[in-house]
Design an enzyme around this catalytic site. Structure first.
Site, PDB file in Angstrom:
ATOM      1  N   GLY A   1       0.839  -1.206   0.000  1.00 12.87           N
ATOM      2  CA  GLY A   1       0.000   0.000   0.000  1.00 12.87           C
ATOM      3  C   GLY A   1       0.861   1.237   0.000  1.00 12.87           C
ATOM      4  O   GLY A   1       1.220   1.746   1.071  1.00 12.87           O
ATOM      5  N   LEU A   2       1.192   1.719  -1.191  1.00 17.11           N
ATOM      6  CA  LEU A   2       2.163   2.809  -1.285  1.00 17.11           C
ATOM      7  C   LEU A   2       1.534   4.172  -1.559  1.00 17.11           C
ATOM      8  O   LEU A   2       2.012   4.936  -2.400  1.00 17.11           O
ATOM      9  CB  LEU A   2       3.228   2.464  -2.332  1.00 17.11           C
ATOM     10  CG  LEU A   2       4.150   1.318  -1.912  1.00 17.11           C
ATOM     11  CD1 LEU A   2       5.007   0.858  -3.081  1.00 17.11           C
ATOM     12  CD2 LEU A   2       5.034   1.726  -0.729  1.00 17.11           C
TER      13      LEU A   2
ATOM     14  N   VAL B   1       0.741   7.911   0.272  1.00 18.22           N
ATOM     15  CA  VAL B   1       1.772   8.724   0.940  1.00 18.22           C
ATOM     16  C   VAL B   1       2.159   8.162   2.317  1.00 18.22           C
ATOM     17  O   VAL B   1       3.354   8.092   2.647  1.00 18.22           O
ATOM     18  CB  VAL B   1       1.280  10.180   1.095  1.00 18.22           C
ATOM     19  CG1 VAL B   1       2.355  11.034   1.718  1.00 18.22           C
ATOM     20  CG2 VAL B   1       0.889  10.737  -0.239  1.00 18.22           C
TER      21      VAL B   1
ATOM     22  N   ASN C   1       2.631  -2.914  -4.355  1.00 10.75           N
ATOM     23  CA  ASN C   1       1.405  -2.128  -4.511  1.00 10.75           C
ATOM     24  C   ASN C   1       0.567  -2.781  -5.604  1.00 10.75           C
ATOM     25  O   ASN C   1       1.111  -3.264  -6.593  1.00 10.75           O
ATOM     26  CB  ASN C   1       1.751  -0.684  -4.907  1.00 10.75           C
ATOM     27  CG  ASN C   1       0.576   0.245  -4.680  1.00 10.75           C
ATOM     28  OD1 ASN C   1       0.275   0.593  -3.545  1.00 10.75           O
ATOM     29  ND2 ASN C   1      -0.104   0.608  -5.747  1.00 10.75           N
ATOM     30  N   ARG C   2      -0.746  -2.797  -5.385  1.00 10.23           N
ATOM     31  CA  ARG C   2      -1.628  -3.463  -6.362  1.00 10.23           C
ATOM     32  C   ARG C   2      -1.424  -2.854  -7.761  1.00 10.23           C
ATOM     33  O   ARG C   2      -1.350  -3.553  -8.744  1.00 10.23           O
ATOM     34  CB  ARG C   2      -3.082  -3.335  -5.902  1.00 10.23           C
ATOM     35  CG  ARG C   2      -4.000  -4.377  -6.482  1.00 10.23           C
ATOM     36  CD  ARG C   2      -5.260  -4.472  -5.651  1.00 10.23           C
ATOM     37  NE  ARG C   2      -5.849  -3.152  -5.483  1.00 10.23           N
ATOM     38  CZ  ARG C   2      -7.006  -2.764  -6.002  1.00 10.23           C
ATOM     39  NH1 ARG C   2      -7.716  -3.595  -6.706  1.00 10.23           N
ATOM     40  NH2 ARG C   2      -7.463  -1.540  -5.809  1.00 10.23           N
TER      41      ARG C   2
ATOM     42  N   LYS D   1      -6.681   0.792   1.709  1.00  5.43           N
ATOM     43  CA  LYS D   1      -7.990   1.374   2.015  1.00  5.43           C
ATOM     44  C   LYS D   1      -8.677   0.516   3.070  1.00  5.43           C
ATOM     45  O   LYS D   1      -8.726  -0.715   2.929  1.00  5.43           O
ATOM     46  CB  LYS D   1      -8.820   1.387   0.729  1.00  5.43           C
ATOM     47  CG  LYS D   1      -9.870   2.431   0.672  1.00  5.43           C
ATOM     48  CD  LYS D   1     -10.361   2.494  -0.785  1.00  5.43           C
ATOM     49  CE  LYS D   1     -11.659   3.175  -0.999  1.00  5.43           C
ATOM     50  NZ  LYS D   1     -12.179   4.108  -0.102  1.00  5.43           N
TER      51      LYS D   1
ATOM     52  N   SER E   1      -0.563   7.246  14.060  1.00  2.26           N
ATOM     53  CA  SER E   1      -1.018   8.634  14.066  1.00  2.26           C
ATOM     54  C   SER E   1       0.132   9.589  13.820  1.00  2.26           C
ATOM     55  O   SER E   1       1.259   9.345  14.237  1.00  2.26           O
ATOM     56  CB  SER E   1      -1.671   8.984  15.401  1.00  2.26           C
ATOM     57  OG  SER E   1      -2.058  10.351  15.379  1.00  2.26           O
TER      58      SER E   1
ATOM     59  N   GLY F   1      -0.089  11.765  10.743  1.00  3.18           N
ATOM     60  CA  GLY F   1      -0.148  12.273   9.380  1.00  3.18           C
ATOM     61  C   GLY F   1       1.107  11.910   8.594  1.00  3.18           C
ATOM     62  O   GLY F   1       1.894  11.037   9.004  1.00  3.18           O
TER      63      GLY F   1
ATOM     64  N   LYS G   1      -6.683   3.926  19.079  1.00 12.05           N
ATOM     65  CA  LYS G   1      -6.461   4.910  18.002  1.00 12.05           C
ATOM     66  C   LYS G   1      -7.771   5.627  17.664  1.00 12.05           C
ATOM     67  O   LYS G   1      -7.787   6.834  17.418  1.00 12.05           O
ATOM     68  CB  LYS G   1      -5.893   4.214  16.758  1.00 12.05           C
ATOM     69  CG  LYS G   1      -5.811   5.108  15.513  1.00 12.05           C
ATOM     70  CD  LYS G   1      -4.930   6.332  15.757  1.00 12.05           C
ATOM     71  CE  LYS G   1      -4.614   7.185  14.561  1.00 12.05           C
ATOM     72  NZ  LYS G   1      -5.659   7.728  13.758  1.00 12.05           N
TER      73      LYS G   1
ATOM     74  N   HIS H   1      -8.386   8.145  20.255  1.00 14.55           N
ATOM     75  CA  HIS H   1      -7.471   9.258  19.953  1.00 14.55           C
ATOM     76  C   HIS H   1      -8.143  10.200  18.951  1.00 14.55           C
ATOM     77  O   HIS H   1      -8.148  11.419  19.113  1.00 14.55           O
ATOM     78  CB  HIS H   1      -6.154   8.702  19.384  1.00 14.55           C
ATOM     79  CG  HIS H   1      -5.308   9.713  18.666  1.00 14.55           C
ATOM     80  ND1 HIS H   1      -5.600  10.170  17.391  1.00 14.55           N
ATOM     81  CD2 HIS H   1      -4.190  10.376  19.050  1.00 14.55           C
ATOM     82  CE1 HIS H   1      -4.698  11.062  17.028  1.00 14.55           C
ATOM     83  NE2 HIS H   1      -3.823  11.206  18.011  1.00 14.55           N
ATOM     84  N   ASN H   2      -8.730   9.626  17.915  1.00 15.63           N
ATOM     85  CA  ASN H   2      -9.362  10.470  16.894  1.00 15.63           C
ATOM     86  C   ASN H   2     -10.608  11.165  17.430  1.00 15.63           C
ATOM     87  O   ASN H   2     -10.879  12.314  17.069  1.00 15.63           O
ATOM     88  CB  ASN H   2      -9.713   9.631  15.664  1.00 15.63           C
ATOM     89  CG  ASN H   2      -8.502   9.393  14.785  1.00 15.63           C
ATOM     90  OD1 ASN H   2      -7.389   9.310  15.285  1.00 15.63           O
ATOM     91  ND2 ASN H   2      -8.701   9.276  13.495  1.00 15.63           N
TER      92      ASN H   2
ATOM     93  N   GLU I   1      -9.326  13.971  19.190  1.00 20.16           N
ATOM     94  CA  GLU I   1      -8.826  14.899  18.150  1.00 20.16           C
ATOM     95  C   GLU I   1      -9.974  15.771  17.614  1.00 20.16           C
ATOM     96  O   GLU I   1      -9.821  16.990  17.451  1.00 20.16           O
ATOM     97  CB  GLU I   1      -8.200  14.063  17.028  1.00 20.16           C
ATOM     98  CG  GLU I   1      -7.757  14.797  15.791  1.00 20.16           C
ATOM     99  CD  GLU I   1      -7.282  13.813  14.701  1.00 20.16           C
ATOM    100  OE1 GLU I   1      -6.358  13.004  14.977  1.00 20.16           O
ATOM    101  OE2 GLU I   1      -7.825  13.836  13.581  1.00 20.16           O
ATOM    102  N   TYR I   2     -11.115  15.148  17.378  1.00 22.07           N
ATOM    103  CA  TYR I   2     -12.273  15.891  16.874  1.00 22.07           C
ATOM    104  C   TYR I   2     -12.668  17.002  17.854  1.00 22.07           C
ATOM    105  O   TYR I   2     -12.955  18.127  17.447  1.00 22.07           O
ATOM    106  CB  TYR I   2     -13.482  14.958  16.694  1.00 22.07           C
ATOM    107  CG  TYR I   2     -13.597  14.287  15.346  1.00 22.07           C
ATOM    108  CD1 TYR I   2     -12.541  13.551  14.816  1.00 22.07           C
ATOM    109  CD2 TYR I   2     -14.775  14.347  14.615  1.00 22.07           C
ATOM    110  CE1 TYR I   2     -12.658  12.913  13.591  1.00 22.07           C
ATOM    111  CE2 TYR I   2     -14.907  13.710  13.387  1.00 22.07           C
ATOM    112  CZ  TYR I   2     -13.845  12.991  12.883  1.00 22.07           C
ATOM    113  OH  TYR I   2     -13.978  12.364  11.669  1.00 22.07           O
TER     114      TYR I   2
END
Ligand code: 6PG
Length: 505
Positions: free
Chosen positions: A13-14, A16, A36-37, A83, A136, A138, A208, A211-212, A215-216
């Site tokens: 899964g390449l 970013v 990567n697919r 994904k 986490s 980014g 996680k 955490h999000n 974050e919200y």
């Protein structure tokens, strides 16, 4: 690249995040096989890496899954950054036939923890190991040091641990301050790594997700602070940027406050006479982790109203067309401010800090309940430690949460810890003034308000639920407990005629 297995780890899964995690591992001396697919993405990445020392010799691309798997040393460790949802299932289905007993699959995406529980069980039944690890921070975090929240097979963790500890963000062991010098572009090797094994099956992905959820709320609170300064105090973005910059020197010191100052100071690339933030449309998107957190709070019966409000605030923002139309029809009181600007800015700062404490209190209460539901033993001090660096909610104040759970691992609610209790006592007067001023001026501050309602509700020995329960008994014979009887005894009366006997149910 020879055909013998020589890579330390593989990654599928390449996009970013995947690319940056590969470069991070390579920086720390690991040989990484990549797949990567869509092959062109893999070849483009490997070509690009040829110019990046020392990564060029350590990144090895494969066009077939079979060769990719064969290139990794046993027990093979393969990270998936694909994904989430069906994409992850499809990647696992195509990968597993090439893997062998004892090999390890690591899902680094933002997976739903119930999917992780299911996948871990299925893969364990086939003699392999599965780990779900929150990642986490980014793009920059993935490249130079993310916070990593692994859960799943503890046996697999022993193999993965050295790599995860090497690539994770690092903090000063004494102060908890993150070591961050991304600009230097060098791997950070000193300090305490922001990762720890959090528990079996879905524990890492659950943490996680929370955490999000936090974050919200954190983001929404910052936005409400900005909005009050903009609308009520009529301040310009660069003036507000200076306030956030100043706040970042104190207890609010955090990544989100820091980037907010940067964002507000940014000029519009199309016209440098204006600020970019003023040109960004006021509709916020979301990928769903905040919603999952809120759903989980509802499922587990945890009053995490600020978390839900932060999600609703994004939903409301998305109704741009309706809001524009409604603004012509529904009239509010009109904005008025007649106090001292500097004083009010400081009130907002205190309201922000107090509300932020509530957001974390809600997140940790949720995890306290979840660990019982899902049979985990979460270590809250460790979770706060992992969040001190690398992740989006990294903040100076996380050290205080670690301290709170170190002092009392059984803490019922973060607000009860002496440090946070005192902070709330100190901040509440300002907080109430800010909420009142917003209400009087018709400025929506749902996260400030709901956090305050949480604080007031939680500290109330008595709530109006006596009346609510009586209403339920009136129309539905749902029974009630009495204040003058022991808990667990339930009564019913045939309302509303006086004199009817009460029956115990
Ligand atoms: C992180 C972020 C990351 C991502 C979120 C954004 O910890 O690095 O949380 O996971 O930015 O998925 O979420 P929304 O799209 O829902 O805002």
């Amino acid at each position: 690249m020879s055909k013998e297995a020589s890579s330390d780890i593989g990654l599928i899964g390449l996009a970013v995040m995947g690319q940056n995690l590969v470069l991070n591992m390579a920086d720390h001396g690991y040989h990484v096989s990549v797949y990567n697919r869509t092959t062109t993405r893999m070849t483009a990445f490997v070509d690009r890496v040829q110019n990046e020392e020392p990564c060029s010799e350590r990144v090895h691309g494969y066009e077939s899954l079979e060769e990719f798997v064969a290139s990794i040393k046993r027990p093979r460790k393969v990270i998936l950054l694909v994904k989430t949802g069906r994409g992850t299932d499809a990647a696992i289905d195509s990968l597993l036939p090439h893997m062998e007993e004892g090999d390890i699959v690591i899902d680094g995406g933002n997976a739903h923890w119930m999917d992780t529980i299911r996948r871990e069980k299925d893969i364990r039944a086939r003699g392999l190991h599965f780990m779900g690890s929150g990642v986490s921070g980014g793009e920059l975090g993935a490249r130079f040091g993310p916070a990593l929240m692994p859960g799943g097979s503890d046996e697999a963790w022993t193999s993965l641990q050295p790599i995860w500890e090497a690539i994770a963000a690092k903090v000063d062991p004494d102060t908890g301050k993150p070591y961050e010098d991304y600009a230097a572009g060098k791997p950070i090797t000193e300090g305490t790594p922001c990762t720890a094994y959090l528990g079996p099956d879905g524990a890492g992905h659950y943490v996680k997700m929370v955490h999000n959820g936090i974050e919200y709320v954190d983001m929404q609170l910052i936005c409400e602070s900005y909005f009050l300064m903009k609308e009520l105090l009529s301040m310009q973005p660069d003036e507000i940027a200076a306030v956030f910059h100043d706040w970042n020197q104190g207890v609010l010191d955090s990544y989100l406050i820091e980037i907010t100052a940067d964002i507000l100071a940014q000029r519009d690339p199309r016209d440098a006479s204006r600020f970019l933030v003023d040109q960004v449309l006021d509709t916020a998107g979301q990928k769903g982790t905040g919603k999952w957190t809120s759903i989980s709070t509802l499922d587990l019966g945890i009053p995490a109203n600020a978390m839900a409000e932060a999600v609703f605030a994004r939903f409301l923002s998305a109704l741009k067309v309706e809001r524009v139309a409604a603004s012509q029809v529904l009239k509010g009181p009109g904005v008025e401010f007649s106090g001292d600007q500097q004083e009010f800015i400081d009130l907002i700062r205190q309201a922000l800090y107090s509300s932020k404490i509530c957001a974390y209190a809600q997140g940790f209460s949720l995890m306290t309940e979840a660990q019982q539901e899902f049979n985990w033993q979460l270590d809250f001090g460790t979770i706060a430690k992992v969040w001190r660096g690398g992740c989006i909610i990294r903040a100076r104040f996380l050290q205080k949460i670690t301290d709170a759970y170190d002092n009392d691992p059984e803490l019922a609610n973060l607000m009860l810890d002496p440090y946070f209790r005192d902070a709330l006592h100190d901040g509440q007067s300002a907080w109430r003034k800010v909420v009142a001023a917003a209400a009087e001026s018709g400025i929506a501050v749902p996260a400030f308000m709901s956090a305050l309602a949480y604080f007031d509700g939680y500290r109330s020995a008595v709530l109006p639920a006596n009346l609510l329960q009586a209403q339920r008994d009136y129309f539905g014979a749902h029974t009630y407990e009495r204040t003058d009887e022991e808990r667990g005894r339930f009564f019913h009366v045939d309302w509303p005629v006086d004199g009817r006997p009460e029956i115990e149910v």
